[in-house]
Design an enzyme around this catalytic site. Sequence first.
Site, PDB file in Angstrom:
ATOM      1  N   TYR A 159       0.797  -1.217   0.000  1.00 38.52           N
ATOM      2  CA  TYR A 159       0.000   0.000   0.000  1.00 38.52           C
ATOM      3  C   TYR A 159       0.838   1.279   0.000  1.00 38.52           C
ATOM      4  O   TYR A 159       0.299   2.376   0.047  1.00 38.52           O
ATOM      5  CB  TYR A 159      -0.951   0.000   1.201  1.00 38.52           C
ATOM      6  N   ASP A 331      -1.043 -17.567   5.494  1.00 35.88           N
ATOM      7  CA  ASP A 331      -2.058 -18.474   4.972  1.00 35.88           C
ATOM      8  C   ASP A 331      -2.544 -19.449   6.045  1.00 35.88           C
ATOM      9  O   ASP A 331      -3.730 -19.804   6.086  1.00 35.88           O
ATOM     10  CB  ASP A 331      -1.544 -19.230   3.741  1.00 35.88           C
ATOM     11  N   ASP A 355      -5.406  -6.488   5.634  1.00 35.12           N
ATOM     12  CA  ASP A 355      -6.594  -6.230   4.825  1.00 35.12           C
ATOM     13  C   ASP A 355      -7.407  -7.513   4.666  1.00 35.12           C
ATOM     14  O   ASP A 355      -8.629  -7.529   4.879  1.00 35.12           O
ATOM     15  CB  ASP A 355      -6.155  -5.700   3.452  1.00 35.12           C
TER      16      ASP A 355
END
Length: 536
Positions: A159, A331, A355
């Site tokens: 970002y 993950d 996010d």
Amino acid sequence: MAYINVKVPEGGEKISIQNGKLNVPDQPVIPYVEGDGTGRDIWRASQAVFDAAVEKAYGGKRKLHWMEVYAGEKSFKLFQNWLPDETVEAFTEFLVGIKGPLTTPIGGGIRSLNVQLRKLLDLYVCLRPVRYYPGVPSPVRHPENVDMVIFRENTEDIYAGIEFANGTEDNQKFRDLLKENFPKEFGKIRFPETSGIGFKPVSLEGTERLIRAAIQYALLHKRKSLNLVHKGNIMKFTEGAFKDWGYALAKREFRSEIVTERETWILANKERTPDLSVEGNARVIDPGFEMMSPAQQNEIKAEVEAGLALWPTHGNGQWKTKLLIKDTIADVTLQFVLIRPQDYDVIATMNLNGDYLSDALAAQVGGIGIAPGANINYLTGHAIFEATHGTAPKYADLDKVNPGSVILSGEMMLRYMGWEEAADLIVKGMEGAITAKTVTYDFARNMEGATEVKCSEFGAAVVYWMDKTPVKSKVESSRLKVAGSRLKVAGSKLKVAPKKAAKKVVKKVAPKKSAPKKKAAIKKPAKKAPKKKGKK
């Protein structure tokens, strides 16, 4: 500062910060952006809730002085500017503010207004608490096990916005530079001629200030653990460094108050087997010890010795009272927060991981429509609390959508200001309205026996329940003596629907006598579908 389009309310005072501590007056000025699309409806409902909570908690001694500032579509229509300088100045000067959802302008080179505000004010923490409110529809069996707080880094990682579009001159320049100076790395790009290229910066300073804030929060709120979430097994010098820097900071600055997961293994092994040797302990915590090189084995033994050196402050079970610091691969985390959410508490992670995690967790407890959020700089005191959902323009001005995200973001804001009593009333009001099943359409369609109300009516219901105790598992309109009455709260009215089957989400089952009509059943099979949906 002298403002042109922003009107500073009379009688209000600025929030300030001194020596890292907020100074909040009894009459603070709070800048707000009502938001685009559904933001207008949501803000009206939410503001009424905030004002009522403060009034009920402090009996007029304290008051929020609202100051509208502009951003998004409303700002562009008024001033032909999506994010005026005055708005940034107001949030800078008055420190603490709140905003509704904003539209991201459509056009090349124009980035998210939310991201711009975070960068301009250096709001490096995106704080996302996720918890379950009993009665909220959920896709999982035990949503009550979800109670986490995510510290998501706000200024770095993907970002940061450093990208070179395919086909541009800048992209070509960067590829030439990479090819000339780093040919090995350039060779890893499978299709360099058609690749867009982006950077992923992760710094020591950015990592440390985020994790420091997360540890301080966890200690202050007596949380049980902090989990560093990363993908360091693949991105060793960015996400792997985030993990390593996090552990180093925790040990250096919070040694007496924290314990790492591997240290708990070392100490527990010693407690179970007092005469266990250093090498024996090393073999237990690392089953692959036998296959390691002598140098690697010495590293593990040194780690054991360091862990045992904590015995005076952490041994004999003392480590069980410390804040546990651990880490998991990103993950794996996304899987485990779903199947073992009770193992996670406070999470610190980088921007992109955060996010994914925050929205995935929100889905487990009712969706982002009820998920609050904040962007904070704990060093300067600046904070903007915000809705985590979008603008939903098709529902704009229909007084229909759930205002829960902004309401709970305001609850976070009050708590950040130290106004705990008012914040507690908002939580109580939310729990009461949801338990009474007086909810907006998004919840009502999945709640058996719910009464669907408007956005403004839900806000009024939250206020109503602030000083009352809900009757569990009963519909408000049938169990409480407010059916058909009007609740006047903060100038608005909550009309509680009378007992009408049409207002109920659960549909009546068709009479059995219609079942033998086989032709009708074949011609109109759709009539049976709603029965299953209603029971879902």
